[in-house]
Motif scaffolding. Structure first.
Motif, mmCIF file in Angstrom:
data_model
loop_
_atom_site.group_PDB
_atom_site.id
_atom_site.type_symbol
_atom_site.label_atom_id
_atom_site.label_comp_id
_atom_site.label_asym_id
_atom_site.label_seq_id
_atom_site.Cartn_x
_atom_site.Cartn_y
_atom_site.Cartn_z
ATOM 1 N N ASP A 31 -3.264 10.461 2.892
ATOM 2 C CA ASP A 31 -3.981 11.524 3.598
ATOM 3 C C ASP A 31 -3.703 12.894 2.973
ATOM 4 O OD1 ASP A 31 -5.080 9.690 5.338
ATOM 5 O OD2 ASP A 31 -3.715 10.162 6.999
ATOM 6 N N PRO B 176 0.356 5.802 4.205
ATOM 7 C CA PRO B 176 -0.890 6.451 4.642
ATOM 8 C C PRO B 176 -0.784 7.970 4.777
ATOM 9 C CG PRO B 176 -0.437 4.532 6.004
ATOM 10 C CD PRO B 176 0.764 4.736 5.122
ATOM 11 N N ARG C 58 0.844 -1.191 0.000
ATOM 12 C CA ARG C 58 0.000 0.000 0.000
ATOM 13 C C ARG C 58 0.883 1.246 0.000
ATOM 14 N NH1 ARG C 58 -3.974 -1.666 -1.995
ATOM 15 N NH2 ARG C 58 -5.477 -0.274 -1.097
#
Length: 176
Positions: free
Chosen positions: A75, A71, A68
């Motif tokens: 964001d 984050p 992934r």
């Protein structure tokens, strides 16, 4: 294990943050073809991976769910999109592009062709801002209502458009 250097993710973040979200009606034709090309590529990935949620699905999760994008970068992008009044379709597409870029950075073995699925979508955004999925299911790109179709109806060997700047500009010229 060595840390992953996120060149692809960083480049994708930079591209998204640089988009002029004000729109550009003089590039509607090329943007329509770019959406069709995204649909063609997304259909291939959906068929190859067995993923559901076509056309705006998380292709990376269907290939390697453990990889992934950072984050904090996700964001940052979603905050930018929200501040620029972009809806769920654009936000999801951009986040999915970040996760796919993370696959490239992690050098995950990908199925062969077609090329990277999100390049047409990023070019569409760069050529005039966002799009939305209308209440009737049509994908609204400027004044065009593009039916998303099905995986099967979007599978075709030939691209809808070359992704070269000159080819896209020719589509938008008055004589194009």
């Amino acid at each position: 294990m060595e840390p992953i250097v996120a060149h692809h993710v960083a480049a994708t973040v930079d591209r998204i943050l640089a988009i002029n979200w004000g729109g550009s009606d003089d590039r509607t034709t090329s943007r329509g073809y770019l959406m069709k090309e995204y649909l063609r590529r997304a259909a291939w990935w959906a068929r190859t991976t067995g993923a559901e949620g076509f056309p705006f699905f998380d292709i990376a999760a269907s290939v390697e769910p453990a990889v992934r994008a950072d984050p904090l970068l996700v964001d940052r992008v979603t905050g930018h999109l929200s501040a620029n009044l972009q809806g769920a379709a654009v936000t999801n597409a951009c986040v999915n592009a970040l996760h796919f870029a993370a696959l490239l950075d992690a050098e995950v073995q990908l199925p062969s062709a077609p090329p990277e699925p999100f390049e047409p979508l990023l070019l569409l955004l760069e050529r005039g801002g966002g799009f939305r999925v209308g209440g009737g299911g049509l994908i609204d790109v400027d004044t065009l209502g593009i039916p998303p179709g099905t995986v099967g109806s979007n599978l075709r060997a030939e691209p809808y458009v070359e992704l070269e700047q000159s080819a896209l500009d020719a589509l938008d010229s008055p004589s194009g």
